[in-house]
Design an enzyme around this catalytic site. Sequence first.
Site, PDB file in Angstrom:
ATOM      1  N   HIS A  36       0.859  -1.070   0.118  1.00 57.39           N
ATOM      2  CA  HIS A  36      -0.027   0.065   0.037  1.00 57.39           C
ATOM      3  C   HIS A  36       0.850   1.378  -0.029  1.00 57.39           C
ATOM      4  O   HIS A  36       1.497   1.800   1.063  1.00 57.39           O
ATOM      5  CB  HIS A  36      -0.831   0.187   1.251  1.00 57.39           C
ATOM      6  CG  HIS A  36      -1.751  -1.146   1.413  1.00 57.39           C
ATOM      7  ND1 HIS A  36      -1.229  -2.580   1.472  1.00 57.39           N
ATOM      8  CD2 HIS A  36      -3.179  -1.394   1.177  1.00 57.39           C
ATOM      9  CE1 HIS A  36      -2.297  -3.399   1.649  1.00 57.39           C
ATOM     10  NE2 HIS A  36      -3.492  -2.638   1.146  1.00 57.39           N
ATOM     11  N   HIS A  73      -4.308   2.860  -3.294  1.00 62.33           N
ATOM     12  CA  HIS A  73      -4.390   2.358  -1.921  1.00 62.33           C
ATOM     13  C   HIS A  73      -3.640   0.862  -1.944  1.00 62.33           C
ATOM     14  O   HIS A  73      -2.946   0.888  -0.755  1.00 62.33           O
ATOM     15  CB  HIS A  73      -5.977   2.130  -1.773  1.00 62.33           C
ATOM     16  CG  HIS A  73      -6.217   1.266  -0.603  1.00 62.33           C
ATOM     17  ND1 HIS A  73      -6.306   1.636   0.925  1.00 62.33           N
ATOM     18  CD2 HIS A  73      -6.397  -0.088  -0.413  1.00 62.33           C
ATOM     19  CE1 HIS A  73      -6.038   0.535   1.679  1.00 62.33           C
ATOM     20  NE2 HIS A  73      -6.496  -0.513   0.755  1.00 62.33           N
ATOM     21  N   GLU A  75     -17.782  -5.375  24.257  1.00 65.62           N
ATOM     22  CA  GLU A  75     -17.034  -6.220  24.297  1.00 65.62           C
ATOM     23  C   GLU A  75     -15.738  -6.584  23.443  1.00 65.62           C
ATOM     24  O   GLU A  75     -14.600  -6.798  23.703  1.00 65.62           O
ATOM     25  CB  GLU A  75     -17.640  -7.864  24.048  1.00 65.62           C
ATOM     26  CG  GLU A  75     -18.657  -8.041  24.951  1.00 65.62           C
ATOM     27  CD  GLU A  75     -20.150  -7.688  24.941  1.00 65.62           C
ATOM     28  OE1 GLU A  75     -20.123  -6.762  23.787  1.00 65.62           O
ATOM     29  OE2 GLU A  75     -20.819  -7.523  25.457  1.00 65.62           O
ATOM     30  N   HIS A 115     -28.256 -16.873  24.361  1.00 67.18           N
ATOM     31  CA  HIS A 115     -27.256 -16.634  25.287  1.00 67.18           C
ATOM     32  C   HIS A 115     -26.406 -18.087  25.788  1.00 67.18           C
ATOM     33  O   HIS A 115     -25.547 -18.012  26.616  1.00 67.18           O
ATOM     34  CB  HIS A 115     -27.947 -16.260  26.741  1.00 67.18           C
ATOM     35  CG  HIS A 115     -28.066 -14.660  26.700  1.00 67.18           C
ATOM     36  ND1 HIS A 115     -28.845 -14.019  25.791  1.00 67.18           N
ATOM     37  CD2 HIS A 115     -27.876 -13.820  27.654  1.00 67.18           C
ATOM     38  CE1 HIS A 115     -28.893 -13.037  26.036  1.00 67.18           C
ATOM     39  NE2 HIS A 115     -28.349 -12.472  27.218  1.00 67.18           N
TER      40      HIS A 115
HETATM   41  C1  LIG Z   1     -11.244  -5.062   9.861  1.00 64.77           C
HETATM   42  C2  LIG Z   1     -10.695  -4.857   8.442  1.00 64.77           C
HETATM   43  N1  LIG Z   1     -11.471  -4.897   7.540  1.00 64.77           N
HETATM   44  C3  LIG Z   1     -11.013  -4.782   6.181  1.00 64.77           C
HETATM   45  C4  LIG Z   1      -9.646  -4.680   5.986  1.00 64.77           C
HETATM   46  C5  LIG Z   1      -9.136  -4.376   4.688  1.00 64.77           C
HETATM   47  N2  LIG Z   1      -9.023  -3.212   4.351  1.00 64.77           N
HETATM   48  C6  LIG Z   1      -7.441  -2.693   4.105  1.00 64.77           C
HETATM   49  S1  LIG Z   1      -7.383  -1.037   4.282  1.00 64.77           S
HETATM   50  C7  LIG Z   1      -8.987  -0.647   4.137  1.00 64.77           C
HETATM   51  C8  LIG Z   1      -9.736   0.611   3.783  1.00 64.77           C
HETATM   52  C9  LIG Z   1      -8.700   1.585   3.274  1.00 64.77           C
HETATM   53  O1  LIG Z   1      -9.363   2.748   3.494  1.00 64.77           O
HETATM   54  P1  LIG Z   1      -8.262   3.787   4.689  1.00 64.77           P
HETATM   55  O2  LIG Z   1      -8.655   3.243   5.954  1.00 64.77           O
HETATM   56  O3  LIG Z   1      -8.941   5.104   4.543  1.00 64.77           O
HETATM   57  O4  LIG Z   1      -6.750   3.810   3.985  1.00 64.77           O
HETATM   58  P2  LIG Z   1      -6.047   4.349   2.838  1.00 64.77           P
HETATM   59  O5  LIG Z   1      -7.159   4.244   1.916  1.00 64.77           O
HETATM   60  O6  LIG Z   1      -6.209   5.893   3.189  1.00 64.77           O
HETATM   61  O7  LIG Z   1      -4.974   3.867   2.590  1.00 64.77           O
HETATM   62  C10 LIG Z   1      -9.634  -1.937   4.353  1.00 64.77           C
HETATM   63  C11 LIG Z   1     -11.094  -2.118   3.881  1.00 64.77           C
HETATM   64  C12 LIG Z   1      -8.802  -4.582   6.964  1.00 64.77           C
HETATM   65  N3  LIG Z   1      -7.399  -4.165   6.774  1.00 64.77           N
HETATM   66  N4  LIG Z   1      -9.214  -4.614   8.140  1.00 64.77           N
END
Ligand SMILES: Cc1ncc(C[n+]2csc(CCOP(=O)(O)OP(=O)(O)O)c2C)c(N)n1
Length: 668
Positions: A29, A264, A413, A475
């Site tokens: 990334h 990204h 939780e 539960h």
């Molecule tokens: C719990 C979780 N769900 C999904 C992902 C996959 N994932 C990695 S980055 C991201 C989102 C990216 O958006 P952002 O947080 O704004 O990062 P940016 O694009 O600015 O690098 C996702 C959905 C993850 N790493 N963790």
Amino acid sequence: MTQDELDQLCINTIRTLAMDAVQKANSGHPGMPMGAAPMAYVLWTHFLKHNPTNPHWPDRDRFVLSAGHGSMLLYSLLHLTGYDLPLEELQNFRQWGSRTPGHPEHGLTSGVETTTGPLGQGFANGVGMAIAERFLAEHFNRPGHTIVDHYIYAIVSDGDLMEGVASEAASLAGHLGLGKLIYLYDDNHISIEGSTDLAFTEDVERRFQAYGWHVQRVADGNDLAAIAGAIEAAQAVTDQPSLIMVRTHIAYGSPGKQDSAEAHGAPLGEEEVRRTKENLGWPTEPPFYIPDEVLPHFREAVERGHAWEAEWQARFEAYAAEYSQLAAGWQTIMGGQLPVGWDTNLPHFTPDDGPLATRQVSGQVLNAIAPHLPTLLGGSADLAPSNNTLLKQYDSLTSHDFSGRNLHFGVREHAMGSIANGLALHGGLIPYTGTFLVFSDYMRPPIRLAAVMELPVVFIFTHDSVWLGEDGPTHQPIEQLAALRAIPGLTVLRPADAAETVEAWRVALTHRDGPVALALTRQKLPVLDRTELASAGVPQGAYVLADAEGERPDIVLIATGSEVHLALEARQQLAVQGVQARVVSMPSWELFDQQPPTYQDQVLPRTVTARLAIEAGVPQGWHRYVGPSGEVIGLDRFGASAPYKTLMEKFGFTAENIVSQALALLEY
Ligand SMILES: Cc1ncc(C[n+]2csc(CCOP(=O)(O)OP(=O)(O)O)c2C)c(N)n1
């Protein structure tokens, strides 16, 4: 070269290292590090109090990269500021055996404070670290002697703020007024599918204000002075956590990919890397280029770090001279050790104590050990009276009083688990959590991460079976024990009576290299008579509780928790019919699996193939212990709302049914 020019050179070094590493790995990334480089640079060169040559210095500031996918940002900073992470490691980004895995891994790379990647977790870990800081400051600092005083910084992303766990943690952080918590929000308006307009349009500023946070905006993520000013302002607010919303641009500097979701999670591409470097005024060759002026500037962190630690060390020595006992206690707990004599007051039970739920016993154990373990800190997600997690001689931890030892997580939780991980990661604390076993599903991500990171967190789960009764199927745990056992590195313990519960706690506290889950009953169980039965062999995971008369058992009954009592009853009934049964109590699969084969064979002799396992949960996994000729009495359905004794009848958890199944196995 002016300071401004040097700053730009340093920031672009971070950007280009990230671009090059992702390009070379052909995965990763690049966009996030490129956009967030300026704020990271300001934080790491002007504010972060750390010592690159001693990443374990206890009073360092903690830095959490909650947006773990931007790992190259962190690896660049670690390398540049002088941590033990040579440039070759960056060139080996995401490769087998490297210390630069796809997402930062605590314990693998020095300076990585927590494993991040699952979004929202780092956010909540930081809240745990900030609670730890305040708690330890309250317990150890003395007038004129401040030995605990540091910040917890994080860089969080859109994804972090979208995750529910961050909301839970933010809410608690605001409630507790964690002033040392300072989060920089990489507000770049882009996530994987495109613009955040697709799914994330709330007013983050007002949301965090409503949580009780101090919120600031920095309109231009390249404005170093504005970022520095905001961090200073955040530090000045001591009774609220801070969120600094920094408007950034993903893949800043890339002519074709800036502000695009394409930057990204994929390399920019050779051509775009070249164009970006040109645009940034950077030599296109060689890759991983670090200008001569840059490294010495970043590496000033080493000298500064030495000086900070030396100054702290002098303070600690003065403290130790005046408060020798406290100082010794500090060293013990920061070394991850248990104080000598921590277990002197562990309670002992006999059948005369009458029937006791294992959750009750657990509560008694906690209260007995708490005075000997001053940094045992935990609580429940609003179920303390049910989970028996309250330390009765101690106050609640509140925003006004961090000397309290009872942490009220609220009905949160997921954040509870992640915060407990943060407490453990900070060091010095022995964290525990509490909720119903069925809700372990709500906190599975942090349990998994505790196992990944080998953190010593104790997860207490009560109401461990359908025998909780009237609350019904919502539960009643069915698949949760199997689900927890499926997590590598998690030790699951389901004790059968008071003695096993005490021993389970002993295991939980002495097991320092991984999390432990305790599954405890709601219902009362007799205290087993250990003068007639074997003593509780919990550390071995399974042991012969009551053996068959004669040389060799006809059948082995294996049970856990409350079902052990049914097995014992069945054993007696079988004896009347001339069948010699051995009862094995098996509080922990994981511990049993770690025993030498000779011990395993003593408990479950290979020659005895008639084996019957009894556990109120899905039978999944039990066949490895009962073997191809064995059987399992389990539950392949959800429970039902009724008094538990009725449920036991209806679901065949009776001594009579065990006897008839045993006889069927033996083909009587
Ligand atoms: C719990 C979780 N769900 C999904 C992902 C996959 N994932 C990695 S980055 C991201 C989102 C990216 O958006 P952002 O947080 O704004 O990062 P940016 O694009 O600015 O690098 C996702 C959905 C993850 N790493 N963790």
